[in-house]
Design a protein around this motif. Structure first.
Motif, PDB file in Angstrom:
ATOM      1  N   CYS A 150     -16.547 -49.220  40.695  1.00  0.00           N
ATOM      2  CA  CYS A 150     -16.282 -48.364  39.529  1.00  0.00           C
ATOM      3  C   CYS A 150     -16.857 -46.968  39.738  1.00  0.00           C
ATOM      4  N   GLU A 151     -18.071 -46.903  40.263  1.00  0.00           N
ATOM      5  CA  GLU A 151     -18.671 -45.590  40.524  1.00  0.00           C
ATOM      6  C   GLU A 151     -17.850 -44.805  41.550  1.00  0.00           C
ATOM      7  N   PHE A 152     -17.354 -45.485  42.575  1.00  0.00           N
ATOM      8  CA  PHE A 152     -16.536 -44.833  43.598  1.00  0.00           C
ATOM      9  C   PHE A 152     -15.271 -44.238  42.971  1.00  0.00           C
ATOM     10  N   LEU A 153     -14.619 -44.987  42.129  1.00  0.00           N
ATOM     11  CA  LEU A 153     -13.396 -44.495  41.482  1.00  0.00           C
ATOM     12  C   LEU A 153     -13.710 -43.349  40.522  1.00  0.00           C
ATOM     13  N   LEU A 154     -14.811 -43.456  39.773  1.00  0.00           N
ATOM     14  CA  LEU A 154     -15.167 -42.385  38.843  1.00  0.00           C
ATOM     15  C   LEU A 154     -15.515 -41.104  39.588  1.00  0.00           C
ATOM     16  N   GLN A 155     -16.232 -41.225  40.700  1.00  0.00           N
ATOM     17  CA  GLN A 155     -16.572 -40.031  41.472  1.00  0.00           C
ATOM     18  C   GLN A 155     -15.335 -39.377  42.073  1.00  0.00           C
ATOM     19  N   ASN A 156     -14.272 -40.139  42.239  1.00  0.00           N
ATOM     20  CA  ASN A 156     -13.035 -39.592  42.785  1.00  0.00           C
ATOM     21  C   ASN A 156     -12.019 -39.248  41.697  1.00  0.00           C
ATOM     22  N   GLY A 157     -12.481 -39.129  40.459  1.00  0.00           N
ATOM     23  CA  GLY A 157     -11.642 -38.594  39.396  1.00  0.00           C
ATOM     24  C   GLY A 157     -10.983 -39.609  38.494  1.00  0.00           C
ATOM     25  N   ALA A 158     -11.394 -40.874  38.524  1.00  0.00           N
ATOM     26  CA  ALA A 158     -10.781 -41.872  37.648  1.00  0.00           C
ATOM     27  C   ALA A 158     -11.084 -41.547  36.185  1.00  0.00           C
ATOM     28  N   ASN A 159     -10.087 -41.776  35.321  1.00  0.00           N
ATOM     29  CA  ASN A 159     -10.230 -41.528  33.882  1.00  0.00           C
ATOM     30  C   ASN A 159     -10.936 -42.714  33.237  1.00  0.00           C
ATOM     31  N   VAL A 160     -12.137 -42.478  32.712  1.00  0.00           N
ATOM     32  CA  VAL A 160     -12.942 -43.567  32.167  1.00  0.00           C
ATOM     33  C   VAL A 160     -12.382 -44.082  30.848  1.00  0.00           C
ATOM     34  N   ASN A 161     -11.422 -43.362  30.256  1.00  0.00           N
ATOM     35  CA  ASN A 161     -10.869 -43.773  28.962  1.00  0.00           C
ATOM     36  C   ASN A 161      -9.397 -44.160  29.033  1.00  0.00           C
ATOM     37  N   GLN A 162      -8.820 -44.289  30.226  1.00  0.00           N
ATOM     38  CA  GLN A 162      -7.406 -44.631  30.324  1.00  0.00           C
ATOM     39  C   GLN A 162      -7.202 -46.111  29.963  1.00  0.00           C
ATOM     40  N   ALA A 163      -6.323 -46.355  28.995  1.00  0.00           N
ATOM     41  CA  ALA A 163      -6.150 -47.703  28.450  1.00  0.00           C
ATOM     42  C   ALA A 163      -4.907 -48.371  29.020  1.00  0.00           C
ATOM     43  N   ASP A 164      -4.855 -49.711  28.887  1.00  0.00           N
ATOM     44  CA  ASP A 164      -3.702 -50.475  29.337  1.00  0.00           C
ATOM     45  C   ASP A 164      -2.732 -50.661  28.162  1.00  0.00           C
ATOM     46  N   ASN A 165      -1.769 -51.573  28.341  1.00  0.00           N
ATOM     47  CA  ASN A 165      -0.769 -51.793  27.294  1.00  0.00           C
ATOM     48  C   ASN A 165      -1.385 -52.303  25.997  1.00  0.00           C
ATOM     49  N   ASN A 166      -2.527 -52.977  26.106  1.00  0.00           N
ATOM     50  CA  ASN A 166      -3.185 -53.519  24.925  1.00  0.00           C
ATOM     51  C   ASN A 166      -4.111 -52.503  24.259  1.00  0.00           C
ATOM     52  N   GLY A 167      -4.104 -51.272  24.751  1.00  0.00           N
ATOM     53  CA  GLY A 167      -4.964 -50.248  24.193  1.00  0.00           C
ATOM     54  C   GLY A 167      -6.406 -50.383  24.620  1.00  0.00           C
ATOM     55  N   ARG A 168      -6.660 -51.159  25.670  1.00  0.00           N
ATOM     56  CA  ARG A 168      -8.035 -51.408  26.114  1.00  0.00           C
ATOM     57  C   ARG A 168      -8.346 -50.567  27.350  1.00  0.00           C
ATOM     58  N   GLY A 169      -9.403 -49.770  27.256  1.00  0.00           N
ATOM     59  CA  GLY A 169      -9.875 -48.998  28.383  1.00  0.00           C
ATOM     60  C   GLY A 169     -10.901 -49.778  29.173  1.00  0.00           C
ATOM     61  N   PRO A 170     -11.445 -49.193  30.228  1.00  0.00           N
ATOM     62  CA  PRO A 170     -12.462 -49.885  31.038  1.00  0.00           C
ATOM     63  C   PRO A 170     -13.659 -50.357  30.219  1.00  0.00           C
ATOM     64  N   LEU A 171     -14.064 -49.585  29.211  1.00  0.00           N
ATOM     65  CA  LEU A 171     -15.206 -50.008  28.396  1.00  0.00           C
ATOM     66  C   LEU A 171     -14.867 -51.261  27.596  1.00  0.00           C
ATOM     67  N   HIS A 172     -13.644 -51.352  27.076  1.00  0.00           N
ATOM     68  CA  HIS A 172     -13.219 -52.573  26.374  1.00  0.00           C
ATOM     69  C   HIS A 172     -13.305 -53.778  27.309  1.00  0.00           C
ATOM     70  N   HIS A 173     -12.742 -53.626  28.518  1.00  0.00           N
ATOM     71  CA  HIS A 173     -12.715 -54.756  29.457  1.00  0.00           C
ATOM     72  C   HIS A 173     -14.123 -55.167  29.865  1.00  0.00           C
ATOM     73  N   ALA A 174     -14.998 -54.188  30.134  1.00  0.00           N
ATOM     74  CA  ALA A 174     -16.370 -54.524  30.498  1.00  0.00           C
ATOM     75  C   ALA A 174     -17.078 -55.244  29.358  1.00  0.00           C
ATOM     76  N   THR A 175     -16.792 -54.847  28.108  1.00  0.00           N
ATOM     77  CA  THR A 175     -17.406 -55.506  26.954  1.00  0.00           C
ATOM     78  C   THR A 175     -16.874 -56.922  26.788  1.00  0.00           C
ATOM     79  N   ILE A 176     -15.558 -57.092  26.949  1.00  0.00           N
ATOM     80  CA  ILE A 176     -14.958 -58.429  26.819  1.00  0.00           C
ATOM     81  C   ILE A 176     -15.529 -59.377  27.862  1.00  0.00           C
ATOM     82  N   LEU A 177     -15.676 -58.901  29.100  1.00  0.00           N
ATOM     83  CA  LEU A 177     -16.149 -59.752  30.194  1.00  0.00           C
ATOM     84  C   LEU A 177     -17.666 -59.873  30.236  1.00  0.00           C
ATOM     85  N   GLY A 178     -18.362 -59.103  29.391  1.00  0.00           N
ATOM     86  CA  GLY A 178     -19.813 -59.214  29.349  1.00  0.00           C
ATOM     87  C   GLY A 178     -20.516 -58.557  30.511  1.00  0.00           C
TER      88      GLY A 178
END
Length: 763
Positions: free
Chosen positions: A642-670
């Motif tokens: 995740c850090e590698f992708l963020l350092q290379n410009g990944a959007n930390v708030n880009q959501a999927d079809n369910n409206g869930r971004g990376p923070l949602h998924h990390a919270t769901i998976l604990g």
């Protein structure tokens, strides 16, 4: 032929260029005066035969004066001196000179004055007119108030047109200067050769005297022939270069900026800025600013003594100024004073701010060699990205990071030139660099390379883990895969900076040495497995959206860019449900799909390979709920990926079809460590998915106390900053300590971050 002025220099319109222009104009004016005088003397020879000898002596005197003007050119000065001496001997015995010879001299020089010098003057007038127009447009553009958009647009359009016209006229003027400098030699030498040929042919009495010059005349004729050929070739090359540059867009509003901390001249950055006076009137003046010798200075004219704005860059900070009415302002603050500056555009503003910050970092690096210096242990905001505790703790952590990173294969030498003991790094590439190469990487821009010091900067644990996952050997197998096929020599530690810069740009910007992808890898999309497709259909019928589960991994990945099988690895990720894949050929994946798959497998060399081949770091897999590589890395619970992708410009708030971004998924998976990382990288903890649930609600439902704590602290910290207004800090010590502890635990002791049930209530 010596080029008087360079085309690139005229685009900067620096005081150095203006000083050179003044020198050239003086020389042309003097040349015109001398040639006019010589032509008049020749005409007197034709009109007054009775006084021919006297006029001829004046003409010889004129030749000697011209030789004094050309004293810097040994060939021309020698030619004029020799011929004037021989002519003096001939004139003592002969009272006439053949009229045709004198006419040829007269007409040739007169043509040069009336045509070439006149053309030079006309081009100069156009240049001066466009220069005045540009100065007026720059003043109006700088004075345009921020709140009056129509005036801003009008001033900007006028500035674009004026700059385009000025640069076009400046290029024409420089071309005319170089052409007249070249033609001056050929025309004058041709006139002298014509005169000498006439003297040798028609003056029988002077034959013996001229015989002594036959060998010299032959050599001079050969040199003239070469001069003519070279001049014609160089003129053609200049015209082609002139035409090529003129085809470029002349309307762009940014000066040529190149931050070069290791420049031979000592000038790291230079350009025009507006400076606000410190007097009561607060007037603005346009000055030429320079970063050199660890100082920020400015001057009005090239010959003026520079005025020092900042005596020592290590004692200052720089920040944008949004409170002023004028646009593109930034402030350089030192302990003794504050200087408000204004650039011509936002890009120039950011370029100058970055240049000052990088100069501060370079100054600290130079000072680091003296550990007993009282300033050697200073730190400022532009050098250290964050404060993690007392100075001793930071230095200890930096030393530990340096030792750990340098243990990686290939990291004991600079990735680009091989210099031993590198103590700089590119955190988005995962390589170590020497001080010279780090300066070149810094000049590429952060979209290519993000440079950080292994000894001066504080390192977050996830960054250290990221650096340990890659290394110089792995990256060079990607970016230098075809080096044996290309006849370009890799620089060594003692190579000139220009060679290193050319190599680094070819390697990372132009990517000349990476292995080319097969055509199939450019178009092949990912297809969703039949199991995933059936599961998606079931979800659509039932209307339910279960939490995202980690994607099952693949056993192998394709071989790209010369990566060995050990680089690619076989990282099997098991899950409770093994999907039956349908028509997926990983060897044919295009870079975006390859990045997507390798992110789930935590395979960093392949991820870096995909990015090198142009993979979009925010690539969306439409077949799998519009998931991104960052969401795949979350599913694999990979903090470093995740850090590698963020350092290379990944959007930390880009959501999927369910409206869930990376923070949602990390919270769901604990994944507590990932939640901490995303919050530090600016993730929106208030974003809601299609079920109208934000991460805090999801964490409470899943009874994850650690994640709830992190989210609530982040929210509370933001609210406190908003209450403090414009002077709010980035976070209090408690907030910083909690997040630092979670980062350390997620990187070093992830087993301690286990989901546990507690009695939580929805906020």
């Amino acid at each position: 032929m010596t080029v008087k002025l360079d085309f690139e220099e005229c685009l900067k319109d620096s005081p150095r260029f203006r000083a050179a222009i003044e020198g050239v104009e003086g020389e042309v004016s003097e040349l015109e005066t001398r040639l006019d005088k010589l032509v008049k003397q020749c005409n007197s020879m034709l009109e007054a035969g009775k006084v021919y000898c006297q006029n001829s002596k004046n003409f010889v005197s004129g030749l000697r004066e011209l030789g004094q003007l050309c004293v810097a050119d040994s060939m021309m000065s020698e030619c004029l001196e020799k011929f004037s001496n021989k002519l003096s001997i001939i004139l003592d015995a002969q009272g006439e000179v053949i009229e045709t010879t004198q006419k040829s001299v007269k007409l040739k020089l007169q043509s040069f004055v009336k045509e070439d010098v006149k053309r030079f003057k006309d081009v100069r007038k156009e240049f001066e007119r466009s220069s005045e127009s540009l100065e007026t447009a720059l003043g109006k553009n700088a004075q345009a108030p921020r709140g009056k958009q129509h005036e801003v647009e009008e001033a900007s359009n006028a500035l674009l047109a004026a700059r385009k016209t000025f640069r076009s006229e400046a290029l024409d003027y420089v071309l005319q200067i170089n052409v007249i400098e070249s033609k001056k030699k050929t025309d004058i030498l041709m006139a002298m050769l014509s005169l000498m040929d006439a003297q040798a042919q028609f003056f029988q009495q002077g034959h013996q005297s001229l015989t002594d010059l036959e060998e010299y005349r032959r050599n001079l004729t050969e040199q003239h022939t070469h001069l003519v050929l070279n001049s014609a070739r160089e003129k053609r090359d200049m015209e082609q270069r002139h035409a090529a540059i003129k085809k470029k867009d002349m309307s762009y509003d940014d000066s040529i900026m190149d931050f070069s901390p290791d420049a031979v001249s000592g000038i790291a950055m230079e350009g025009y800025l507006y400076k606000r006076a410190s007097n009561a009137f607060k007037t603005w003046s346009r000055r030429w600013f320079t970063i050199q010798k660890n100082q920020l200075v400015y001057q009005k004219k090239f010959k003026d003594q520079p005025t020092v704005v900042v005596e020592d860059l290590r004692l200052c900070t720089v920040k944008p100024c949004m409170d002023n009415e004028r646009r593109f302002c930034f402030e350089v603050v030192s302990p003794s004073k504050s200087c408000l500056l204004q650039a011509d555009s936002e890009r120039q503003q950011q370029g100058w701010i970055s240049a000052v910050q990088n100069s501060i970092a370079s100054a600290f690096q130079d000072r680091r060699e003296d550990p007993h210096s009282p300033r050697g242990r200073e730190r400022c905001s532009s050098v250290s990205t964050s404060n993690t505790g007392p100075l001793e703790d930071q230095e200890s952590a930096s030393r530990a990071a340096l030792e750990e990173v340098q243990k990686i294969p290939g990291n004991s030498q600079c990735c680009d030139c091989g210099e031993p003991g590198p103590d700089w790094a590119s955190i988005n590439l995962g390589i170590t660099l020497c001080i010279v190469c780090s300066g070149i990487h810094r000049s590429l821009g952060v979209h290519f390379s993000k440079v950080r010091s292994l000894t001066l900067d504080s390192w977050e644990p996830e960054l250290v883990r990221l650096m340990c996952e890659l290394g110089n050997s792995a990256i060079n197998r990607i970016y230098e895969a075809r080096i044996d096929e290309i006849t370009i020599k890799k620089p060594h530690p003692s190579s000139p900076r220009q060679d290193k810069e050319s190599w680094i740009r070819s390697k990372y910007v132009e990517k000349k040495f990476i292995q080319k992808l097969p055509e199939t890898a450019r178009v092949t999309p990912l297809r969703r497995s039949s199991a995933r497709r059936n599961r998606a259909n079931t979800q659509e019928r039932t209307g339910s959206r279960p939490p995202l589960k980690p994607k099952p991994g693949r056993a192998t990945l394709p071989r790209l860019s010369g990566l060995s099988q050990s680089d690619i690895g076989q990282k099997n990720h098991t899950s409770s449900h093994q999907d039956e894949e349908e028509e997926i050929d990983l060897s044919g994946l295009h870079p975006g799909a390859l990045l997507y798959r390798s992110a789930a497998l935590q395979n960093f060399p392949v991820m870096a390979d995909a990015l090198a081949h142009g993979a979009d770091v925010n690539w969306v897999n439409t077949a799998e709920e519009h998931c991104t590589p960052l969401i795949q890395a979350v599913s694999a619970n990979s903090l470093a990926a995740c850090e590698f992708l963020l350092q290379n410009g990944a959007n930390v708030n880009q959501a999927d079809n369910n409206g869930r971004g990376p923070l949602h998924h990390a919270t769901i998976l604990g994944h507590t460590g990932l939640v901490c990382l995303f919050l530090k990288r600016g993730a929106d903890y208030n974003a809601r998915d299609n079920d109208q649930k934000d991460p805090i609600t999801i964490a409470v439902e899943n009874a994850n106390a650690d994640i709830v704590t992190l989210l609530r602290i982040a929210k509370m910290n933001k609210e406190m900053r908003e209450m403090d207004g414009a002077f709010g800090q980035s976070g209090d010590e408690t907030y910083q300590d909690i997040f630092r502890d979670f980062s350390q635990m997620a990187s070093n002791n992830p087993e301690k971050l286990k989901r546990r049930s507690t009695d939580l209530k929805t906020p």
